[in-house]
Design a protein around this motif. Structure first.
Motif, short mmCIF file in Angstrom:
data_model
loop_
_atom_site.label_atom_id
_atom_site.label_comp_id
_atom_site.label_asym_id
_atom_site.label_seq_id
_atom_site.Cartn_x
_atom_site.Cartn_y
_atom_site.Cartn_z
N THR A 218 -13.88 -5.86 -8.52
CA THR A 218 -13.08 -6.57 -9.52
C THR A 218 -11.84 -7.12 -8.82
O THR A 218 -11.56 -6.75 -7.67
N ALA A 219 -11.09 -7.95 -9.53
CA ALA A 219 -9.87 -8.51 -8.93
C ALA A 219 -8.89 -7.38 -8.59
O ALA A 219 -8.23 -7.41 -7.55
N ALA A 220 -8.83 -6.38 -9.45
CA ALA A 220 -7.91 -5.27 -9.21
C ALA A 220 -8.33 -4.49 -7.96
O ALA A 220 -7.49 -4.04 -7.17
N THR A 221 -9.65 -4.35 -7.76
CA THR A 221 -10.16 -3.65 -6.58
C THR A 221 -9.78 -4.41 -5.30
O THR A 221 -9.41 -3.80 -4.30
N VAL A 222 -9.90 -5.74 -5.37
CA VAL A 222 -9.57 -6.55 -4.19
C VAL A 222 -8.09 -6.39 -3.86
O VAL A 222 -7.71 -6.24 -2.69
N LEU A 223 -7.24 -6.38 -4.88
CA LEU A 223 -5.80 -6.18 -4.63
C LEU A 223 -5.56 -4.79 -4.00
O LEU A 223 -4.75 -4.65 -3.09
N THR A 224 -6.28 -3.79 -4.49
CA THR A 224 -6.12 -2.45 -3.91
C THR A 224 -6.54 -2.43 -2.44
O THR A 224 -5.87 -1.81 -1.61
N ALA A 225 -7.63 -3.15 -2.11
CA ALA A 225 -8.08 -3.19 -0.72
C ALA A 225 -7.05 -3.89 0.16
O ALA A 225 -6.76 -3.45 1.28
N LEU A 226 -6.46 -4.96 -0.37
CA LEU A 226 -5.43 -5.67 0.38
C LEU A 226 -4.21 -4.76 0.58
O LEU A 226 -3.64 -4.68 1.68
N GLY A 227 -3.82 -4.09 -0.49
CA GLY A 227 -2.69 -3.16 -0.40
C GLY A 227 -2.95 -2.08 0.63
O GLY A 227 -2.07 -1.71 1.41
N LEU A 228 -4.19 -1.59 0.67
CA LEU A 228 -4.54 -0.55 1.65
C LEU A 228 -4.43 -1.10 3.07
O LEU A 228 -3.95 -0.41 3.97
N ALA A 229 -4.87 -2.36 3.26
CA ALA A 229 -4.79 -2.96 4.60
C ALA A 229 -3.34 -3.00 5.08
O ALA A 229 -3.04 -2.72 6.24
N PHE A 230 -2.42 -3.33 4.17
CA PHE A 230 -1.00 -3.36 4.53
C PHE A 230 -0.47 -1.96 4.80
O PHE A 230 0.22 -1.70 5.77
N PHE A 231 -0.80 -1.06 3.89
CA PHE A 231 -0.33 0.32 4.01
C PHE A 231 -0.82 0.93 5.32
O PHE A 231 -0.08 1.58 6.04
N LYS A 232 -2.12 0.68 5.62
CA LYS A 232 -2.72 1.27 6.81
C LYS A 232 -2.00 0.87 8.08
O LYS A 232 -1.73 1.68 8.93
#
Ligand code: PFF
Length: 455
Positions: A218-232
């Motif tokens: 979902t769009a929310a999942t994609v945002l979470t994945a992007l956020g994780l990429a930054f956090f990581k």
């Protein structure tokens, strides 16, 4: 804001390997061992992993390179760096200021997860959590996080430990610790993977992790994945800019960033491979949330000889990996307080810790005293995580990309990435520049707007 103040002599990383180890030390942490598996489990597995990989390559890696380059050029904390590099009166320094806020938000919940890891070292020593019985491992975790005294006291222990290390200074504190122990953690994860892959339902676990089911996206999942990429990769908030300011002038920035990203990815994947076969074999819930690692890992260790001793080693090494990341998070406000407000390193560290003890306690008490307290439908722990990972870091990423792509310019970037022409990085600089100028900001913006349901 007062004029930039410079410290008498800037601390720095002493060798090329030290740079790599310390940067890796910031990237690798609970993000790999705790957050990556739990978010992958909660967001559908392989499809999430795929989006996360794309976000890392197309967005996070170029932003990481940009941040390090800016930091090394300016040799200062993120606020001073952007003040120095931007044309007069353009407020790019706000990226650094927002980073300071993000640092407090992240540290507030991150320090609590480190606290759980510290507590689990003792639990592992006592043998009370070594079990493949879901009821036992879940009860052990539940009793820890719902106890306000344990939650708070362990968090204070974590903060005091980090403060102590930080006061020793950059090279001594961070380098020495990360250099020696990262390879050991890697080896232990490989061992855990081997064990997990021999379990009954290993296939199901691997299928969950590697066979994408796009209906779960979902769009929310994609945002979470992007956020994780930054956090990581510790980007979007000035951490890599701060570390870049300690980089030596002969360091190959793109090569270092690429190595850090690859190694970081390996550690996350190893953690995933260690966890998901066990999740399916022992009947845990992939979407168990922040508890996932703490309830599953003991089940894997319960399957091997000397499992208890090895589990102690695992949590000690995880604590050390988390320490490198925590220190890098604290370095942002500490360096800003030192260089911009003229505080001594000791005072800067102490004030950061004092404030953290306050903001962090709201996360420590999320599952006990503050369990009924929510804002925007989220408890404090999840809210701090959401606001930092999914809002501030990606927004910081947009502005860092825009700054390099439209203000700093290609020529500066090329000179920075090729070490003033000494390295043959010209073509690469072109690709990174194109991504930063057009691709990354647009992609992040779209994902944020859609993920937040704004269009
Ligand atoms: N990258 C760290 C991890 O994955 O555990 C967390 C982190 C460190 C995030 C530093 C942001 C940061 F600035």
């Amino acid at each position: 804001m007062s004029q930039q103040q410079t410290t008498a002599k800037r601390d720095g990383f002493s060798s090329g390997f030290g740079v790599l180890a310390a940067t890796l030390g910031s990237a690798v942490g609970l993000g790999n061992i705790w957050k990556f598996p739990y978010l992958t489990g909660a967001n559908g597995g392989a499809s999430f992993l795929l989006v996360y990989l794309l976000a890392t390559l197309l967005v996070a890696l170029p932003v990481m390179i940009a941040e390090i380059a800016l930091g090394r050029k300016a040799k200062a904390n993120p606020i001073s760096a952007l003040l120095a590099l931007a044309p007069a009166r353009q407020p790019w320094w706000l990226i650094g200021a927002a980073g300071m806020v993000a640092s407090f938000l992240i540290l507030s919940f991150y320090s609590e997860v480190v606290a759980w890891v510290f507590a689990y070292i003792l639990k592992a020593i006592s043998g009370s959590v070594l079990s493949s019985d879901r009821a036992v491992t879940e009860a052990a975790f539940g009793s820890l996080i719902s106890d306000p005294v344990q939650s708070l006291v362990w968090q204070w222990v974590v903060l005091a430990t980090m403060g102590g290390i930080l006061m020793l200074g950059v090279t001594k504190g961070i380098e020495a610790l990360t250099k020696k122990l990262m390879p050991l953690l890697f080896l232990l994860l490989v061992l855990l993977c081997a064990v997990s892959l021999s379990l009954d339902k290993a296939r199901e676990g691997l299928a969950f992790l590697f066979h994408p089911d796009f209906s779960k996206l979902t769009a929310a999942t994609v945002l979470t994945a992007l956020g994780l990429a930054f956090f990581k990769l510790s980007i979007g908030m000035g951490t890599m800019m701060t570390y870049g300011s300690y980089f030596r002038d002969d360091q190959d920035i793109p090569a270092t960033a690429f190595r850090v990203m690859s190694a970081d990815l390996c550690v996350s994947l190893l953690a995933g491979i260690a966890i998901f076969p066990a999740v399916f074999t022992f009947g845990f819930e992939p979407a168990a949330g922040p508890a996932l690692v703490f309830i599953t890992i003991p089940a894997v260790f319960s399957q091997i000889p000397m499992g208890q001793a090895l589990m102690v080693v695992f949590f000690v090494l995880t604590a050390i990996a988390a320490t490198g990341a925590t220190l890098s998070l604290m370095e942002v406000p500490v360096l800003i307080l030192q260089e911009r407000f003229g505080l001594s390193r000791r005072k800067a560290t102490a004030s950061t810790l004092g404030l953290l003890a306050l903001t962090g306690s709201t996360c420590a008490l999320t599952n006990s005293a503050l369990s009924g307290f929510t804002l925007f439908g989220l408890n404090m722990f999840d809210l701090f995580d959401f606001v930092s990972s999914n809002l501030i870091l990606p927004a910081g990423g947009i502005f860092i990309a825009l700054f390099v792509g439209w203000v700093w310019g290609f020529d500066q970037l090329r000179r920075a990435l090729s070490n003033e022409g000494r390295l043959n990085n010209g073509k690469l600089a072109g690709v990174v520049f194109f991504l930063l100028r057009y691709v990354s900001p647009l992609l992040i913006l779209l994902v944020m707007l859609k993920g937040l349901n704004l269009f």
